[in-house]
Scaffold this motif. Sequence first.
Motif, PDB file in Angstrom:
ATOM      1  N   VAL A   9       0.854  -1.186   0.000  1.00 47.19           N
ATOM      2  CA  VAL A   9       0.000   0.000   0.000  1.00 47.19           C
ATOM      3  C   VAL A   9       0.885   1.229   0.000  1.00 47.19           C
ATOM      4  CG1 VAL A   9      -1.784   1.274   1.248  1.00 47.19           C
ATOM      5  CG2 VAL A   9      -1.788  -1.228   1.274  1.00 47.19           C
ATOM      6  N   ARG A  10       0.653   2.097  -0.937  1.00 45.30           N
ATOM      7  CA  ARG A  10       1.388   3.352  -1.001  1.00 45.30           C
ATOM      8  C   ARG A  10       0.406   4.505  -1.014  1.00 45.30           C
ATOM      9  NH1 ARG A  10       4.605   3.357  -6.156  1.00 45.30           N
ATOM     10  NH2 ARG A  10       3.060   1.855  -6.883  1.00 45.30           N
ATOM     11  N   VAL A  11       0.861   5.653  -0.568  1.00 45.31           N
ATOM     12  CA  VAL A  11       0.039   6.851  -0.575  1.00 45.31           C
ATOM     13  C   VAL A  11       0.717   7.905  -1.429  1.00 45.31           C
ATOM     14  CG1 VAL A  11      -0.999   8.671   0.845  1.00 45.31           C
ATOM     15  CG2 VAL A  11      -0.824   6.341   1.731  1.00 45.31           C
ATOM     16  N   ARG A  12      -0.035   8.492  -2.347  1.00 46.13           N
ATOM     17  CA  ARG A  12       0.489   9.562  -3.175  1.00 46.13           C
ATOM     18  C   ARG A  12      -0.254  10.856  -2.842  1.00 46.13           C
ATOM     19  NH1 ARG A  12       1.303   6.693  -9.130  1.00 46.13           N
ATOM     20  NH2 ARG A  12       2.879   5.209  -8.439  1.00 46.13           N
ATOM     21  N   ASP A  13       0.464  11.960  -2.957  1.00 46.35           N
ATOM     22  CA  ASP A  13      -0.120  13.244  -2.577  1.00 46.35           C
ATOM     23  C   ASP A  13      -0.843  13.951  -3.725  1.00 46.35           C
ATOM     24  OD1 ASP A  13       0.756  12.934  -0.038  1.00 46.35           O
ATOM     25  OD2 ASP A  13       2.576  14.109  -0.291  1.00 46.35           O
ATOM     26  N   GLU A  14      -1.118  13.223  -4.784  1.00 49.27           N
ATOM     27  CA  GLU A  14      -1.888  13.815  -5.873  1.00 49.27           C
ATOM     28  C   GLU A  14      -2.560  12.698  -6.663  1.00 49.27           C
ATOM     29  OE1 GLU A  14      -1.019  13.344  -9.268  1.00 49.27           O
ATOM     30  OE2 GLU A  14       0.710  12.104  -8.757  1.00 49.27           O
ATOM     31  N   GLU A  99     -11.336  -1.581   2.571  1.00 48.43           N
ATOM     32  CA  GLU A  99     -11.456  -0.579   3.625  1.00 48.43           C
ATOM     33  C   GLU A  99     -10.306  -0.647   4.629  1.00 48.43           C
ATOM     34  OE1 GLU A  99     -15.601  -1.454   2.077  1.00 48.43           O
ATOM     35  OE2 GLU A  99     -13.852  -2.641   2.691  1.00 48.43           O
ATOM     36  N   ASP A 100      -9.926  -1.865   5.045  1.00 50.66           N
ATOM     37  CA  ASP A 100      -8.860  -1.985   6.043  1.00 50.66           C
ATOM     38  C   ASP A 100      -7.529  -1.477   5.506  1.00 50.66           C
ATOM     39  OD1 ASP A 100     -10.665  -3.047   7.781  1.00 50.66           O
ATOM     40  OD2 ASP A 100     -10.016  -5.139   7.535  1.00 50.66           O
ATOM     41  N   ALA A 101      -7.225  -1.789   4.259  1.00 52.77           N
ATOM     42  CA  ALA A 101      -5.967  -1.341   3.667  1.00 52.77           C
ATOM     43  C   ALA A 101      -5.929   0.174   3.555  1.00 52.77           C
ATOM     44  CB  ALA A 101      -5.783  -1.976   2.285  1.00 52.77           C
ATOM     45  N   VAL A 102      -7.039   0.761   3.126  1.00 55.04           N
ATOM     46  CA  VAL A 102      -7.092   2.218   2.971  1.00 55.04           C
ATOM     47  C   VAL A 102      -7.005   2.896   4.334  1.00 55.04           C
ATOM     48  CG1 VAL A 102      -8.551   4.143   2.228  1.00 55.04           C
ATOM     49  CG2 VAL A 102      -8.340   2.109   0.785  1.00 55.04           C
ATOM     50  N   ALA A 103      -7.737   2.370   5.315  1.00 57.90           N
ATOM     51  CA  ALA A 103      -7.705   2.947   6.655  1.00 57.90           C
ATOM     52  C   ALA A 103      -6.296   2.896   7.242  1.00 57.90           C
ATOM     53  CB  ALA A 103      -8.690   2.217   7.569  1.00 57.90           C
ATOM     54  N   ALA A 104      -5.615   1.778   7.068  1.00 57.27           N
ATOM     55  CA  ALA A 104      -4.256   1.637   7.610  1.00 57.27           C
ATOM     56  C   ALA A 104      -3.288   2.590   6.916  1.00 57.27           C
ATOM     57  CB  ALA A 104      -3.785   0.196   7.457  1.00 57.27           C
ATOM     58  N   ALA A 105      -3.435   2.740   5.599  1.00 61.15           N
ATOM     59  CA  ALA A 105      -2.549   3.631   4.854  1.00 61.15           C
ATOM     60  C   ALA A 105      -2.743   5.082   5.279  1.00 61.15           C
ATOM     61  CB  ALA A 105      -2.797   3.485   3.354  1.00 61.15           C
ATOM     62  N   PHE A 106      -4.000   5.467   5.450  1.00 59.80           N
ATOM     63  CA  PHE A 106      -4.275   6.847   5.849  1.00 59.80           C
ATOM     64  C   PHE A 106      -3.759   7.108   7.260  1.00 59.80           C
ATOM     65  CE2 PHE A 106      -7.269  10.106   7.600  1.00 59.80           C
ATOM     66  CZ  PHE A 106      -6.779  11.164   6.850  1.00 59.80           C
ATOM     67  N   ALA A 107      -3.974   6.174   8.165  1.00 61.98           N
ATOM     68  CA  ALA A 107      -3.485   6.341   9.535  1.00 61.98           C
ATOM     69  C   ALA A 107      -1.970   6.472   9.553  1.00 61.98           C
ATOM     70  CB  ALA A 107      -3.928   5.159  10.400  1.00 61.98           C
ATOM     71  N   GLY A 108      -1.287   5.675   8.721  1.00 58.02           N
ATOM     72  CA  GLY A 108       0.168   5.764   8.667  1.00 58.02           C
ATOM     73  C   GLY A 108       0.641   7.100   8.135  1.00 58.02           C
ATOM     74  N   TRP A 109      -0.040   7.616   7.093  1.00 62.33           N
ATOM     75  CA  TRP A 109       0.325   8.924   6.556  1.00 62.33           C
ATOM     76  C   TRP A 109       0.069  10.031   7.579  1.00 62.33           C
ATOM     77  CZ3 TRP A 109      -2.739  13.239   5.884  1.00 62.33           C
ATOM     78  CH2 TRP A 109      -2.129  14.308   5.209  1.00 62.33           C
ATOM     79  N   PHE A 110      -1.073   9.970   8.246  1.00 64.67           N
ATOM     80  CA  PHE A 110      -1.451  11.018   9.193  1.00 64.67           C
ATOM     81  C   PHE A 110      -0.466  11.072  10.361  1.00 64.67           C
ATOM     82  CE2 PHE A 110      -4.046  12.965  12.573  1.00 64.67           C
ATOM     83  CZ  PHE A 110      -4.534  14.077  11.897  1.00 64.67           C
ATOM     84  N   PRO A 113       5.794  12.460   9.894  1.00 65.13           N
ATOM     85  CA  PRO A 113       6.431  13.685  10.406  1.00 65.13           C
ATOM     86  C   PRO A 113       5.574  14.924  10.146  1.00 65.13           C
ATOM     87  CG  PRO A 113       8.005  12.338   9.211  1.00 65.13           C
ATOM     88  CD  PRO A 113       6.661  11.731   8.957  1.00 65.13           C
ATOM     89  N   GLY A 114       5.588  15.837  11.118  1.00 61.69           N
ATOM     90  CA  GLY A 114       4.839  17.082  10.986  1.00 61.69           C
ATOM     91  C   GLY A 114       3.665  17.148  11.935  1.00 61.69           C
ATOM     92  N   ASP A 115       3.124  18.357  12.068  1.00 64.29           N
ATOM     93  CA  ASP A 115       1.962  18.595  12.932  1.00 64.29           C
ATOM     94  C   ASP A 115       0.754  18.855  12.039  1.00 64.29           C
ATOM     95  OD1 ASP A 115       3.073  19.125  15.925  1.00 64.29           O
ATOM     96  OD2 ASP A 115       4.509  19.846  14.426  1.00 64.29           O
ATOM     97  N   ARG A 116      -0.348  18.184  12.344  1.00 61.45           N
ATOM     98  CA  ARG A 116      -1.530  18.362  11.495  1.00 61.45           C
ATOM     99  C   ARG A 116      -2.810  18.148  12.285  1.00 61.45           C
ATOM    100  NH1 ARG A 116       1.408  14.076   9.797  1.00 61.45           N
ATOM    101  NH2 ARG A 116       2.312  15.446   8.225  1.00 61.45           N
ATOM    102  N   VAL A 117      -3.873  18.766  11.783  1.00 63.61           N
ATOM    103  CA  VAL A 117      -5.221  18.598  12.329  1.00 63.61           C
ATOM    104  C   VAL A 117      -6.142  18.233  11.181  1.00 63.61           C
ATOM    105  CG1 VAL A 117      -7.227  19.818  13.287  1.00 63.61           C
ATOM    106  CG2 VAL A 117      -4.966  20.130  14.316  1.00 63.61           C
ATOM    107  N   LEU A 118      -6.966  17.215  11.358  1.00 57.11           N
ATOM    108  CA  LEU A 118      -7.991  16.847  10.394  1.00 57.11           C
ATOM    109  C   LEU A 118      -9.328  17.341  10.916  1.00 57.11           C
ATOM    110  CD1 LEU A 118      -8.870  15.204   7.835  1.00 57.11           C
ATOM    111  CD2 LEU A 118      -9.328  13.302   9.402  1.00 57.11           C
ATOM    112  N   ARG A 131     -12.765   5.833  11.800  1.00 58.09           N
ATOM    113  CA  ARG A 131     -12.298   4.473  12.109  1.00 58.09           C
ATOM    114  C   ARG A 131     -10.787   4.371  11.925  1.00 58.09           C
ATOM    115  NH1 ARG A 131     -14.125  -0.394   8.166  1.00 58.09           N
ATOM    116  NH2 ARG A 131     -12.142  -1.540   8.201  1.00 58.09           N
ATOM    117  N   SER A 132     -10.266   4.968  10.868  1.00 60.45           N
ATOM    118  CA  SER A 132      -8.837   4.903  10.585  1.00 60.45           C
ATOM    119  C   SER A 132      -8.007   5.502  11.706  1.00 60.45           C
ATOM    120  CB  SER A 132      -8.542   5.630   9.271  1.00 60.45           C
ATOM    121  OG  SER A 132      -7.162   5.836   9.087  1.00 60.45           O
TER     122      SER A 132
END
Length: 352
Positions: A9-14, A99-110, A113-118, A131-132
Amino acid sequence: MDGSNRSTVRVRDEFHTWTESWLRIAQQLPHPSPFAQPWWLRHVARGTPVHLLVLVDDEPVGGIALTARRVLGVDVLRPAGHGVPCPDHVDLVAVPGHEDAVAAAFAGWFAGPGDRVLDLAGAPERSLAARSLGVAAVPMDVAPYEPLAGSFLESRSASFRRNVRRTEKRLARDGVAQWSATPDTVGRALDAFEALHRDRPDRAPLLAEMDRLRPALAEAVGCGEARIDVLEVAGRTAAVSVAFLVAGRLALYQLARSTAREHDGAGTVLLVRVVEQAVADGCTEVDMLRGEEAYKGGFASRRRVLTRVRAAHGVRGRALLAGWDGVRRAHAVRARVQARARTRVSSARGGA
């Protein structure tokens, strides 16, 4: 994801080069949303686009479309159109079974490094983003809706039918004309929409967003995913409706109506006509979108709960979210105190 599946699973920013794949994902959702369509994301977003696409063996299976704004060193992530444009059913999305793969990928990205608020306002009740990240999806509003089958007007209450027919007859005496915007006339239809809203001070915030909404709506009309209808009475614009058409659902987005007394009820008549046309075109549902305004009760008997999903990562991210929570609680306390004070004053005057 099934443990026997060794896919990565990879996450791309675009996903500018993955538009067709994104559309395919969006169409498979339990509730396809117009606010996930490329024409909305292209034009209505404010801030820096953050488009996350999750891939399994190079095949897109989910993601989320956000915008980022930097606040005190924190990336604040929100859906495109956050605020006055009021998008709903905005969420992390996944092809069924992933769903599980996407949730895990998003949680890992979130959690990277860095500070963020969703901050997802208008997320579905069973939010995959919540859920993620292991946070609550807090109820914030409802979206009334109604399944469509057969004559829409005949399925409504007797009083609603009577009022619509009475208004139709009254308006017809002055001469009624209705037209739907085409790519060539969408500008004229939106001009009429804005003109009606200028008579209502409470619509000023929406008018301030029209520079972004106009190109989105024009593109949506061009690709058959929006319709803008104008009702004219005696040659004057009485009402304008803006609706979306995605995956067999009609979503009634905005209604502008004349405040002239002789146009009373014109907005309701126009909406009924738009829904009846949607039935004829094969739509299976009318979605009234976010908000529980009184007029929606005549059109829809069911409701979906919409939620707000908020999460923070990093020291500054958590501090920023905690500060916003403190401000909201203070406002809520002040509102309750003011309401009690008004009640005491009213009671005192009543007893005088």
